[in-house]
Design a protein around this motif. Structure first.
Motif, PDB file in Angstrom:
ATOM      1  N   TYR A 232       2.222 -21.492 -18.440  1.00 57.81           N
ATOM      2  CA  TYR A 232       0.848 -21.137 -18.797  1.00 57.81           C
ATOM      3  C   TYR A 232       0.105 -20.694 -17.546  1.00 57.81           C
ATOM      4  O   TYR A 232       0.325 -21.217 -16.448  1.00 57.81           O
ATOM      5  CB  TYR A 232       0.127 -22.344 -19.414  1.00 57.81           C
ATOM      6  N   GLY A 233      -0.745 -19.709 -17.712  1.00 60.38           N
ATOM      7  CA  GLY A 233      -1.586 -19.234 -16.625  1.00 60.38           C
ATOM      8  C   GLY A 233      -3.037 -19.191 -17.055  1.00 60.38           C
ATOM      9  O   GLY A 233      -3.342 -18.961 -18.244  1.00 60.38           O
ATOM     10  N   SER A 247      -1.204 -20.875 -12.238  1.00 59.85           N
ATOM     11  CA  SER A 247      -0.172 -20.748 -13.269  1.00 59.85           C
ATOM     12  C   SER A 247       1.075 -21.498 -12.822  1.00 59.85           C
ATOM     13  O   SER A 247       1.355 -21.622 -11.628  1.00 59.85           O
ATOM     14  CB  SER A 247       0.174 -19.274 -13.539  1.00 59.85           C
TER      15      SER A 247
END
Length: 327
Positions: A232-233, A247
């Motif tokens: 995830y960023g 991230s």
């Protein structure tokens, strides 16, 4: 008559040169139009991101990087061993030009220019809203460290007797690429207007080939690892001119061909969950009216194997400080 012939020849050359110049201008204009159409294409949510108002970006960077390798295991004669290898911190200065998404960077290492650094390194980066990543290759001879063989104690590894070649490939795909922009944090070819995050798919490859010798001992390492995963960023925009990015992309190794030997004795590798390649990125960017400045970081960590047979841990990091102008 000769003078008339000379004048006619000069006129013909001038006409040909003028036609060639005109044709070249048409080609340049056509290429520029195609780049502009692609660059300004709005396949993104303009409430969340935008292109800079200018086409040309000039950026100066100071880069700092380092590498650390740790190994531990049990040889086939049941003798334990440990090794530690650290590369000298490296500093480079680079200048980059980006024209409507096409970029070129030139990096110089002051220590290498002074004859104090003999390593070779090549880095390629492509940060897009949809997909991108980094490819880096390093042939390093600037390591220092030690070997600890059970019952014999630590023995220093002479720098001149060590060589490590490393190839790292880290790729990502961003699902929310209409609102979340990686290049806003790393290449500044976009500007993030509002906070947004995205689920990321990731793929990684790490290849490493190392040799070291000290006091009659020899160490050989070979690694080939492929990982697939997700992460995830998030781009946080706390105010109009600031951007904070973080991230994390863990990839689980689905293919590994790794081995190590000391003094000709093999240390067999056994799978031990989890074996991972983790890529983390971070950035802080301050945008001004026609310029920007900030800092970014890329961190790679690889963990393969089991301490009871053979484990290899690699850390590679790169930190950049930068200042750029938009023209």
């Amino acid at each position: 008559m000769k003078r008339l012939f000379f004048y006619i020849l000069v006129a013909m050359v001038s006409m040909a040169a003028g036609a060639e110049t005109k044709g070249l201008k048409k080609v340049i204009h056509k290429v520029d139009s195609v780049l502009a159409a692609k660059y300004m294409r709005t396949k993104f949510d303009t409430n969340y991101m935008s292109r800079p108002a200018t086409k040309l970006i000039l950026t100066g960077r100071v880069n700092f990087s380092g590498t650390r390798i740790r190994s531990e295991g049990l040889l086939d004669n049941h003798q334990r061993f440990k090794t530690k290898m650290d590369a000298d911190f490296k500093t480079t200065v680079s200048v980059g030009v980006n024209y409507m998404g096409l970029g070129l960077n030139l990096a110089l290492n002051p220590a290498k220019l002074a004859g104090k650094y003999h390593d070779f390194e090549l880095n390629f980066t492509k940060y897009g809203n949809c997909w991108g990543g980094e490819v880096s290759y390093q042939n390093a001879k600037n390591f220092s460290g030690w070997i600890d063989k059970e019952g014999e104690g630590e023995k220093d590894l002479p720098t001149e007797n060590m060589q490590v070649k490393t190839l790292n490939v880290n790729l990502y795909y961003a699902f929310n690429h209409r609102r979340f922009s990686y290049p806003a944090a790393f290449s500044q070819t976009f500007i993030q207007r509002r906070s947004a995050g995205s689920l990321l798919l990731a793929a990684s490859y790490q290849g490493q080939w190392g040799n070291a010798e000290a006091d009659g001992h020899s160490l050989n390492m070979r690694q080939n690892n492929i990982g697939i995963g997700a992460g995830y960023g998030y781009n946080c925009v706390p105010s109009e001119k600031w951007l904070l990015h973080i991230s994390a992309l863990p990839t689980f190794i689905v293919y590994s061909k790794t081995s190590a030997s000391m003094d000709g004795k093999e240390a067999p590798l056994h799978y031990h969950f989890p074996e991972v390649i983790i890529t983390s990125r971070g950035a802080v960017v301050r945008n001004f009216k026609r310029s920007f400045m900030g800092m970014s970081m890329v961190f790679n960590f690889t963990n393969v194997g089991d301490d009871n047979s053979l484990s290899l841990k690699n850390v590679r990091w790169l930190v950049r400080t930068f200042y750029g102008v938009r023209l």
